[in-house]
Design an enzyme around this catalytic site. Structure first.
Site, PDB file in Angstrom:
ATOM      1  N   TRP A 469     -30.590 -11.692   8.284  1.00 40.96           N
ATOM      2  CA  TRP A 469     -30.001 -11.880   7.123  1.00 40.96           C
ATOM      3  C   TRP A 469     -28.528 -11.711   7.132  1.00 40.96           C
ATOM      4  CZ3 TRP A 469     -33.346 -11.903   2.431  1.00 40.96           C
ATOM      5  CH2 TRP A 469     -32.578 -11.812   1.147  1.00 40.96           C
ATOM      6  N   ASP A 470     -27.927 -13.009   7.201  1.00 38.31           N
ATOM      7  CA  ASP A 470     -26.538 -13.070   7.149  1.00 38.31           C
ATOM      8  C   ASP A 470     -25.822 -13.293   5.900  1.00 38.31           C
ATOM      9  OD1 ASP A 470     -24.308 -13.259   8.657  1.00 38.31           O
ATOM     10  OD2 ASP A 470     -24.807 -15.009   9.990  1.00 38.31           O
ATOM     11  N   ASP A 532     -20.151 -10.081  16.346  1.00 35.58           N
ATOM     12  CA  ASP A 532     -20.156 -11.522  16.812  1.00 35.58           C
ATOM     13  C   ASP A 532     -19.457 -11.445  18.280  1.00 35.58           C
ATOM     14  OD1 ASP A 532     -21.622 -12.786  14.979  1.00 35.58           O
ATOM     15  OD2 ASP A 532     -19.797 -13.606  14.204  1.00 35.58           O
TER      16      ASP A 532
HETATM   17  C1  GLA Z   1     -22.506 -15.565  11.782  1.00 35.57           C
HETATM   18  C2  GLA Z   1     -23.426 -14.403  12.626  1.00 35.57           C
HETATM   19  C3  GLA Z   1     -23.651 -15.202  14.147  1.00 35.57           C
HETATM   20  C4  GLA Z   1     -24.306 -16.458  13.633  1.00 35.57           C
HETATM   21  C5  GLA Z   1     -23.526 -17.408  12.808  1.00 35.57           C
HETATM   22  C6  GLA Z   1     -24.497 -18.751  12.431  1.00 35.57           C
HETATM   23  O1  GLA Z   1     -21.275 -15.824  12.442  1.00 35.57           O
HETATM   24  O2  GLA Z   1     -22.781 -13.361  12.884  1.00 35.57           O
HETATM   25  O3  GLA Z   1     -24.467 -14.443  14.740  1.00 35.57           O
HETATM   26  O4  GLA Z   1     -25.673 -16.361  13.237  1.00 35.57           O
HETATM   27  O5  GLA Z   1     -23.150 -16.800  11.717  1.00 35.57           O
HETATM   28  O6  GLA Z   1     -23.665 -19.417  11.378  1.00 35.57           O
END
Ligand code: GLA
Length: 712
Positions: A469-470, A532
């Site tokens: 869930w981003d 990330d």
């Molecule tokens: C974010 C997340 C990444 C990936 C990208 C996808 O940056 O942290 O892990 O899921 O979105 O767009």
């Protein structure tokens, strides 16, 4: 346990006491917060402290430790709340009206997560405070657990007047620590560099505020420690403040004129306002306050236990997590069903259990400029839809997981074209885009309902067993003061709705990496993508900082490809895995390009991780060497019965010395014998802790070691 005695109330935790007193004028004062005292009647001490300067005179409360200070009364320090009252001024005075003990209950906060009792004994004190002149009531809640060294606090403010009043500040808790030399420790950062550790001495009359006016944020976590200036990992007084909240937050700290320190934690007053109609109330989020008499390590272990046992609701909190592979860094937006299935086959062969499809599976999303909100599979890439792909992945023998970013909408999306008014905006300005997207207005119930239904319909129709869930942009053009809180309540409504409807789905939080790593998210999602930046060396600091408050099992950490996609560094496969084990383990690389020997390695890594998962999930975490101030980084998990331990140790940069020193372990039983599962060598706990283990790092940069010891 809660003990009432004369004009005092004594909250007793495992090793702590929190004692409140009522002055003869009805003011609620703090008498003690620290090491546990016995159950004596401390109201008898009132006169003694009063004579000793505890109470200076009638006009001034400045020398008194208060529980929820008012503005415009007898305290010149920062107030915990501010109300523009029915007379148009901001003056207030609260007097104690009642103490109510709720035995075997924890505080419940409407619309927000809070600690639950589970199998622990917890009691809650409700202190009713009144300002009769403006018909304002404040109820302070204090939950205390017999087994923990924490006090969880929140406040409810009620307008009992017959006209509207405006709340401009409402902290969850305020604490005055007695005069002393303290440092404030915060966890600032940025994208790819989350939760650094910054220690700042508190000088007299200095005001420091750890605050953000957005969601939890990369730039400053909501966890703050106030430590005696001599405190370190293993010794000294430390007070921790952790807010169960995912919106604007503030921890305001000021050394006052007599050298005492006031700490207040809660919703950030900046950009906050709440109109209360007659009879309406406002509930603050819960602040979890911890006292450790033995440094940061003990404090971290306390938070880890409390959060995994009494905050995190997911059934997966106490279950083995499937080893996952995520396709993001392997393919970005360029994939189709065949490519994914090929990856899954090799991954399964290597022992990986869950295949996660990240961004790019829906609408016409070939880049990040469109389609958020259109949660329907792109048939160009996935002709058989998510359902068909999930079936194929399941047929290989793997679970299937999926990425969503449900709180967002792309201007180029069917959702936006149908409901432009659902995106956050103000009429007089063009909405501000971040990553070419807008944020949905979660203060609107219909938007929350839409999100729940859109995600649910995908989860109902396909066998999705994991969701990432981003939330991938900053919050900017908020329409009115107080909006951020309304949005946060909407987020919790959505979280509760989805996670309760799909209890068998494992949810992982994410926010451009670790931008929303907080207890509010953990209440619903037992693991969070920590950053990330998956470079092993960067992760040493990021995970070390994160571990200060958050349990290792919540710290999602993946082995990714080299050169690392964020910083280009080359590290060995071993170093990457070693750094990721004491966390929630997975892979994020193109396994179709991985050489055979490395697949063999991966197979071994997975077997090892599966073996240590129960220890990582339930054990005690010790930090041994700090990468922020040394060339080393090491940490250790010890099982509660002290029969099993795993140590991670890294020497960051190589140097000419062949002798690389000893590593002293912690938390073992000195009298037990421990066997190294790799070498067979047997050591006593005392030897490992007091003499230390000789480390023989490789002669290259970023050399890491994992040592597993079991009771011999
Ligand atoms: C974010 C997340 C990444 C990936 C990208 C996808 O940056 O942290 O892990 O899921 O979105 O767009």
């Amino acid at each position: 346990m809660i003990i009432k005695n004369g004009n005092t109330v004594h909250l007793q935790g495992r090793e702590i006491s929190y004692i409140m007193m009522v002055s003869e004028k009805g003011d609620l004062l703090n008498f003690h917060f620290g090491k546990r005292l016995d159950e004596s009647d401390y109201s008898l001490m009132y006169d003694e402290w009063k004579k000793g300067g505890f109470i200076s005179n009638d006009l001034c409360l400045d020398e008194l430790a208060q529980e929820y200070p008012s503005y415009g009364y007898r305290d010149l320090r920062m107030p915990a709340y501010e109300v523009e009252n029915i007379y148009g001024n901001m003056l207030s005075q609260l007097k104690v009206k009642d103490f109510i003990v709720h035995e075997n209950e924890t505080a419940q906060i409407e619309g927000m997560p809070s600690l639950f009792a589970g199998d622990k004994k917890a009691d809650t004190l409700e202190v009713v405070l009144c300002d009769d002149a403006i018909a304002l009531e404040v109820h302070l809640y204090y939950t205390v657990f017999d087994e923990y060294n924490i006090i969880a606090r929140n406040a409810v403010i009620i307008n009992k007047a017959d006209a509207n009043v405006t709340l401009k500040r409402a902290y969850s808790a305020s604490i005055d620590l007695p005069k002393g030399d303290y440092d404030m420790i915060t966890f600032p950062g940025a994208w790819g560099d989350e939760r650094n550790i910054v220690r700042t001495p508190l000088k007299r009359s200095v005001m420091l505020e750890a605050e953000t006016s957005r969601y939890t944020s990369h730039n400053l976590n909501s966890f703050v420690m106030i430590a005696g200036s001599e405190a370190n990992e293993d010794m000294g007084d430390v007070y921790g403040f952790s807010l169960i909240y995912s919106g604007n937050h503030s921890t305001a700290v000021k050394t006052e004129m007599y050298g005492d320190v006031r700490i207040m934690q809660g919703i950030n007053p900046f950009q906050f306002k709440k109109e209360l109609k007659p009879g309406e109330s406002f509930a603050t989020p819960q602040s979890v306050i911890c006292y450790s008499d033995s440094g940061f390590g003990k404090m971290s272990r306390e938070y880890h236990d409390v959060y995994r046992n009494n905050l995190m609701r997911s059934k997966f909190t106490h279950m083995d997590r499937p080893i996952l592979i995520n396709n993001w860094e392997a393919t970005y937006f360029e994939f189709d069903e065949e490519k994914l299935v090929n990856m899954a086959k090799i991954a399964h062969d290597a022992g990986i259990e869950l295949f996660v499809l990240d961004d790019g599976w829906f609408g016409k999303r070939d880049t990040d400029n469109c389609s958020l909100g259109d949660w329907v599979a792109d048939k160009k890439k996935l002709p058989n839809g998510i359902e068909g792909l999930a079936e194929k992945i399941n047929a290989i023998g793997m679970k299937f997981g999926l990425w969503f970013e449900p709180e967002m909408v792309s201007p180029d999306s069917d959702l936006y074209r149908a409901h432009p008014d659902w995106a956050i905006s103000v009429k007089e300005r063009t909405p501000i885009e971040g990553r070419q997207q807008l944020i949905l207005d979660l203060s609107k119930n219909e938007v929350c309902e839409y999100i729940i239904e859109a995600v649910s319909s995908v989860l109902r129709n396909a066998n999705v067993e994991y969701v990432k869930w981003d939330f991938n942009r900053m919050m900017t053009d908020m329409p009115y003061p107080g909006f951020n809180h309304a949005f946060t309540l909407g987020f919790y409504k959505v979280m509760k709705g989805i996670t309760e409807a799909f209890p068998n789905v494992l949810f992982e939080g994410c926010c451009s990496g670790g931008g929303r790593f907080d207890p509010g998210v953990l209440a619903y999602m037992p693991q969070i993508w920590t950053s990330d930046n998956s470079d092993a060396v960067a992760r040493m600091k990021i995970q070390y900082g994160t571990s200060m408050c958050y349990p290792p099992s919540s710290i999602s950490s993946h082995v990714t490809a080299v050169p690392n996609h964020q910083c280009g560094r080359l590290t060995s496969l071993d170093a990457r895995a070693d750094t990721a084990y004491i966390g929630t383990f997975g892979y994020e690389l193109d396994i179709t390009q991985t050489p055979k020997e490395e697949i063999e390695e991966i197979r071994k890594q997975i077997a090892f991780d599966k073996k240590i998962q129960p220890l990582v999930r339930e054990g005690d975490f010790y930090r041994l060497q700090n990468p922020f101030d040394s060339n080393f980084c090491s940490w250790q998990m010890v099982s509660k019965d002290k029969k099993h331990t795993v140590v991670y140790a890294a020497k960051i940069l190589v140097d000419a010395h062949t002798f690389t020193g000893t590593l002293k372990l912690k938390g073992l039983d000195p009298d037990k014998k421990y066997k190294d599962t790799k070498t067979g060598a047997v050591y006593s706990g005392a030897y490992l802790m007091y003499k230390g283990k000789r480390m023989n790092y490789e002669r290259n940069d970023f050399s890491t070691e994992i040592i597993e010891l079991v009771e011999a």
